[in-house]
Design an enzyme around this catalytic site. Structure first.
Site, PDB file in Angstrom:
ATOM      1  N   ASN A 103       0.863  -1.186   0.000  1.00 26.65           N
ATOM      2  CA  ASN A 103       0.000   0.000   0.000  1.00 26.65           C
ATOM      3  C   ASN A 103       0.898   1.233   0.000  1.00 26.65           C
ATOM      4  OD1 ASN A 103      -2.429   1.545   0.274  1.00 26.65           O
ATOM      5  ND2 ASN A 103      -1.962   1.811   2.444  1.00 26.65           N
TER       6      ASN A 103
ATOM      7  N   HIS B 126       0.821   5.155   1.485  1.00 35.17           N
ATOM      8  CA  HIS B 126       0.071   6.025   2.391  1.00 35.17           C
ATOM      9  C   HIS B 126       0.719   7.406   2.391  1.00 35.17           C
ATOM     10  CE1 HIS B 126      -2.544   7.066   5.678  1.00 35.17           C
ATOM     11  NE2 HIS B 126      -1.508   7.594   6.311  1.00 35.17           N
TER      12      HIS B 126
ATOM     13  N   SER C 111       4.701   6.831   2.439  1.00 37.96           N
ATOM     14  CA  SER C 111       5.331   5.567   2.833  1.00 37.96           C
ATOM     15  C   SER C 111       4.746   4.431   2.003  1.00 37.96           C
ATOM     16  CB  SER C 111       5.042   5.259   4.305  1.00 37.96           C
ATOM     17  OG  SER C 111       5.389   6.333   5.145  1.00 37.96           O
TER      18      SER C 111
ATOM     19  N   ASP D 115      -2.726   0.899   8.048  1.00 35.89           N
ATOM     20  CA  ASP D 115      -1.509   1.674   7.783  1.00 35.89           C
ATOM     21  C   ASP D 115      -0.385   1.305   8.759  1.00 35.89           C
ATOM     22  OD1 ASP D 115      -2.901   3.028   5.739  1.00 35.89           O
ATOM     23  OD2 ASP D 115      -3.678   4.487   7.188  1.00 35.89           O
TER      24      ASP D 115
HETATM   25  C1  GRF Z   1      -2.781   8.596  -3.011  1.00 36.99           C
HETATM   26  O1  GRF Z   1      -2.707   9.853  -2.418  1.00 36.99           O
HETATM   27  C2  GRF Z   1      -2.310   7.539  -2.067  1.00 36.99           C
HETATM   28  O2  GRF Z   1      -1.355   7.995  -1.170  1.00 36.99           O
HETATM   29  C3  GRF Z   1      -3.557   7.154  -1.337  1.00 36.99           C
HETATM   30  O3  GRF Z   1      -4.572   7.263  -2.312  1.00 36.99           O
HETATM   31  C4  GRF Z   1      -4.208   8.202  -3.300  1.00 36.99           C
HETATM   32  C5  GRF Z   1      -4.367   7.555  -4.636  1.00 36.99           C
HETATM   33  O4  GRF Z   1      -4.173   8.463  -5.680  1.00 36.99           O
HETATM   34  N1  GRF Z   1      -3.424   5.830  -0.785  1.00 36.99           N
HETATM   35  P1  GRF Z   1      -4.248   7.961  -7.183  1.00 36.99           P
HETATM   36  O5  GRF Z   1      -5.624   7.375  -7.407  1.00 36.99           O
HETATM   37  O6  GRF Z   1      -3.167   6.963  -7.398  1.00 36.99           O
HETATM   38  O7  GRF Z   1      -4.052   9.206  -8.000  1.00 36.99           O
END
Ligand code: GRF
Length: 218
Positions: A108, A110, A137, A146
Site C-alpha cells: 500500500n 500512504h 510511505s 496503515d
Molecule cells: C494517493 O494519495 C495515495 O497515497 C492514497 O490514495 C491516493 C491515490 O491516488 N493511498 P491515485 O488514485 O493513485 O491518483
C-alpha cells in the site's frame, strides 16, 4: 519470470499510471493482469483500458457484508494467479481474512511518514502539527490500518508558503517515484520480509524504510 500483479483502485489511478509507465519502460519485471475497482467510472479503469489491461468492477454496495465483498475481490484476484497485490487509492478497509490471505504479497502507499498520521487528512494534520517534513510511505499491508512494515519513505520539506493543495501535490508527485521503486524491488526479489524485518538486497532496512530525500528548497 515476470510477477503477475493486480492493482486495486477507487479513483484517479495516477499511481497505477506511474506503475504502468515503469513496466512499459522495462523498469519493473512484472505484468499487471488485473485492475479492479470498487467504483464504477473510476478514471483508473480508463487508464488500464488504454494500456490494454483487463479491468473488473466489484461494487461493495452489491454485497451484504464486508466479508462477502472481500471474498469476491479475493476470488477475482486468485483467479488470475497473482504474485503481488497493489493497493493504489483503494478506499476500503479490508478484513483480516483478506489481508492474511495476501500476507507478504500486498503493498500500500500512504500519504504520510508512517507511523505518523495513519488514516485520513494526513496533509492537513502535518501542517497543523507544524511539521517541517512530510511525505509518503510504501508498506506491506497487515491487519492494522496503515501499520505494516515500511519499505520506503519519500520525504518532502514543508515550506512556510505551502498550502494544503501545494503540499498534497508535492507528495503525490513523490508517490509516483516511490511506489514503482518498491514494486520493482519486489518483482526483482530484492525485498524480503522475514521475522517482522524487511531486507533490501539482503541488508536490514530501518523501521521507517529506505529514505528517499528531496531538496529542502524547491
Ligand atoms: C494517493 O494519495 C495515495 O497515497 C492514497 O490514495 C491516493 C491515490 O491516488 N493511498 P491515485 O488514485 O493513485 O491518483
Amino acid at each position: 519470470m515476470k510477477k503477475r500483479i493486480a492493482v486495486l483502485i477507487s479513483g484517479s489511478g495516477s499511481n497505477l499510471q506511474a506503475i504502468i509507465d515503469h513496466i512499459v519502460a522495462g523498469k519493473i519485471n512484472g505484468e499487471i493482469v488485473l485492475v479492479l475497482s470498487n467504483k464504477v467510472g473510476a478514471f483508473g479503469l480508463e487508464r488500464a483500458q488504454q494500456a490494454g489491461i483487463p479491468t473488473q468492477v466489484l461494487q461493495h454496495t452489491d454485497y451484504q457484508s464486508r466479508l462477502a465483498f472481500d471474498q469476491a475481490v479475493l476470488n477475482a484476484i486468485d483467479k488470475q494467479r497473482v504474485d503481488l497485490v497493489i493497493l493504489a487509492g483503494f478506499m476500503r478497509i479490508l478484513t483480516e481474512e483478506f489481508v492474511s490471505h495476501f500476507s507478504g504479497r500486498m503493498l500500500n502507499i500512504h500519504p504520510s511518514l508512517l507511523p505518523k498520521y495513519k488514516g485520513l487528512d494526513t496533509h492537513q494534520r502535518a501542517i497543523d502539527a507544524g511539521d517541517r517534513a512530510h511525505g509518503c510511505s510504501v508498506h506491506f499491508v497487515t491487519p492494522e490500518l496503515d501499520g505494516g512494515p515500511v519499505a520506503l519513505q519519500a520525504i518532502v520539506p514543508i515550506c512556510s508558503a505551502d498550502s494544503l493543495d501545494s503540499l498534497q501535490q508535492k507528495v503525490h508527485v513523490r508517490e509516483h517515484i516511490a511506489y514503482p521503486k518498491v514494486v520493482a524491488w519486489f518483482c526483482a526479489n530484492k525485498l524480503l520480509w522475514r521475522d517482522n524485518n524487511l531486507y533490501l538486497n539482503g541488508e536490514l532496512l530501518p523501521t521507517n524504510g529506505f529514505q528517499l530525500l528531496f531538496d529542502a528548497v524547491e
